[in-house]
Design a protein around this motif. Structure first.
Motif, PDB file in Angstrom:
ATOM      1  N   THR A  99       0.672  -1.295   0.116  1.00 42.57           N
ATOM      2  CA  THR A  99       0.241   0.018  -0.127  1.00 42.57           C
ATOM      3  C   THR A  99       0.796   1.203   0.103  1.00 42.57           C
ATOM      4  OG1 THR A  99      -1.858  -1.068   1.076  1.00 42.57           O
ATOM      5  CG2 THR A  99      -1.865   1.071   1.458  1.00 42.57           C
ATOM      6  N   ARG A 129      -3.412  -8.395  -7.228  1.00 42.97           N
ATOM      7  CA  ARG A 129      -4.692  -7.752  -7.939  1.00 42.97           C
ATOM      8  C   ARG A 129      -5.548  -7.461  -6.890  1.00 42.97           C
ATOM      9  NH1 ARG A 129      -6.812 -13.008 -10.364  1.00 42.97           N
ATOM     10  NH2 ARG A 129      -8.816 -11.821 -10.603  1.00 42.97           N
ATOM     11  N   ALA A 130      -5.550  -7.991  -5.579  1.00 40.46           N
ATOM     12  CA  ALA A 130      -6.481  -7.345  -4.483  1.00 40.46           C
ATOM     13  C   ALA A 130      -5.875  -6.080  -3.990  1.00 40.46           C
ATOM     14  CB  ALA A 130      -6.271  -8.421  -3.328  1.00 40.46           C
ATOM     15  N   TYR A 132      -4.168  -3.511  -5.986  1.00 42.03           N
ATOM     16  CA  TYR A 132      -4.771  -2.775  -6.837  1.00 42.03           C
ATOM     17  C   TYR A 132      -6.260  -2.431  -6.684  1.00 42.03           C
ATOM     18  CZ  TYR A 132      -0.113  -3.600  -8.533  1.00 42.03           C
ATOM     19  OH  TYR A 132       1.386  -3.756  -8.782  1.00 42.03           O
ATOM     20  N   ARG A 133      -7.104  -3.380  -6.670  1.00 42.81           N
ATOM     21  CA  ARG A 133      -8.424  -3.177  -6.545  1.00 42.81           C
ATOM     22  C   ARG A 133      -8.656  -2.258  -5.121  1.00 42.81           C
ATOM     23  NH1 ARG A 133      -9.757  -8.169  -6.594  1.00 42.81           N
ATOM     24  NH2 ARG A 133      -9.834  -8.537  -4.425  1.00 42.81           N
ATOM     25  N   ARG A 134      -8.089  -2.451  -4.092  1.00 42.10           N
ATOM     26  CA  ARG A 134      -8.081  -1.785  -2.913  1.00 42.10           C
ATOM     27  C   ARG A 134      -7.713  -0.369  -3.116  1.00 42.10           C
ATOM     28  NH1 ARG A 134      -5.919  -6.049  -0.340  1.00 42.10           N
ATOM     29  NH2 ARG A 134      -4.096  -5.101  -0.171  1.00 42.10           N
ATOM     30  N   GLY A 136      -8.252   1.355  -5.825  1.00 38.43           N
ATOM     31  CA  GLY A 136      -9.165   2.090  -6.902  1.00 38.43           C
ATOM     32  C   GLY A 136      -8.579   1.971  -8.411  1.00 38.43           C
ATOM     33  N   PHE A 137      -7.814   0.907  -8.557  1.00 39.04           N
ATOM     34  CA  PHE A 137      -7.522   0.467 -10.117  1.00 39.04           C
ATOM     35  C   PHE A 137      -8.802  -0.247 -10.784  1.00 39.04           C
ATOM     36  CE2 PHE A 137      -3.364   1.291  -8.578  1.00 39.04           C
ATOM     37  CZ  PHE A 137      -2.567   1.988  -9.536  1.00 39.04           C
ATOM     38  N   ALA A 138      -8.983   0.336 -11.919  1.00 37.15           N
ATOM     39  CA  ALA A 138     -10.215  -0.322 -12.737  1.00 37.15           C
ATOM     40  C   ALA A 138      -9.558  -0.951 -14.138  1.00 37.15           C
ATOM     41  CB  ALA A 138     -10.979   0.834 -12.973  1.00 37.15           C
ATOM     42  N   PRO A 139     -10.267  -1.899 -14.572  1.00 32.14           N
ATOM     43  CA  PRO A 139      -9.598  -2.421 -15.884  1.00 32.14           C
ATOM     44  C   PRO A 139      -9.886  -1.540 -17.019  1.00 32.14           C
ATOM     45  CG  PRO A 139     -11.593  -4.007 -14.856  1.00 32.14           C
ATOM     46  CD  PRO A 139     -11.423  -2.465 -13.923  1.00 32.14           C
ATOM     47  N   LEU A 155      -4.799  -2.537 -15.929  1.00 33.70           N
ATOM     48  CA  LEU A 155      -5.652  -1.804 -14.987  1.00 33.70           C
ATOM     49  C   LEU A 155      -5.042  -0.151 -15.136  1.00 33.70           C
ATOM     50  CD1 LEU A 155      -5.222  -3.968 -11.932  1.00 33.70           C
ATOM     51  CD2 LEU A 155      -7.224  -3.964 -13.537  1.00 33.70           C
ATOM     52  N   ARG A 157      -5.893   3.853 -13.044  1.00 32.15           N
ATOM     53  CA  ARG A 157      -6.305   4.810 -12.013  1.00 32.15           C
ATOM     54  C   ARG A 157      -5.983   6.403 -12.489  1.00 32.15           C
ATOM     55  NH1 ARG A 157      -4.564   4.813  -5.970  1.00 32.15           N
ATOM     56  NH2 ARG A 157      -4.805   6.951  -6.101  1.00 32.15           N
TER      57      ARG A 157
END
Length: 161
Positions: A99, A129-130, A132-134, A136-139, A155, A157
């Motif tokens: 993080t 992947r988790a 990056y998702r946390r 705020g990255f999007a596909p 991804l 952001r």
């Protein structure tokens, strides 16, 4: 300098040269993880020498002086940077280092005037992947020099002002 507090210690994130023994060891660990996750897939090896080029900013996370994680922020032009080869040493996982590196990459992107961070991550890298998702990255679709592969996710952001 960026600090991220965890329950055990603060990770200090700074831009450093990749030509250091502890950085080389982290890059070797990243290659070993990639080889384990994707034994038959084409990989793009990243070496300390390849990260020493112009427009590449290597962020190193240290706790008590020990290099426990790193990532590269690569200038791409057009208002974007690429986040590449984020690795956290196995012994430091769960301490907020990943993080802190993502936050450091965002801060570096702001310093460079970029409005967007893009990245490629392997589908088998569940932890990344988790993270990056946390964060705020999007596909998104592939970006040069990458092409669509079944083992890759792309991804992006926006960089917060």
């Amino acid at each position: 300098m960026l600090q991220a507090r965890s329950m055990t210690a603060a990770a200090i994130i700074e831009v450093e040269t990749p030509l250091q023994e502890d950085v080389t060891a982290l890059l070797a660990e990243a290659e070993a993880v990639a080889a384990r996750l994707y034994p038959a897939a084409p990989r793009r090896p990243v070496t300390a020498d390849s990260l020493a080029g112009s427009g590449i900013h290597l962020l190193v996370a240290r706790i008590d002086g020990a290099a426990l994680g790193l990532c590269a922020v690569i200038e791409r032009g057009g208002g974007e940077v690429e986040l590449k080869r984020l690795i956290v040493a196995a012994r430091a996982r769960g301490r907020g280092v990943g993080t802190a590196l993502v936050r450091g990459a965002e801060a570096q992107a702001r310093r460079l005037g970029a409005g967007r961070i893009v990245l490629e991550v392997g589908v088998g890298n569940v932890e990344a992947r988790a993270l990056y998702r946390r964060a705020g990255f999007a596909p998104r679709g592939p970006f040069p020099p990458y092409r669509a592969l079944p083992v890759s996710l792309f991804l992006e952001r926006a960089v917060a002002a």
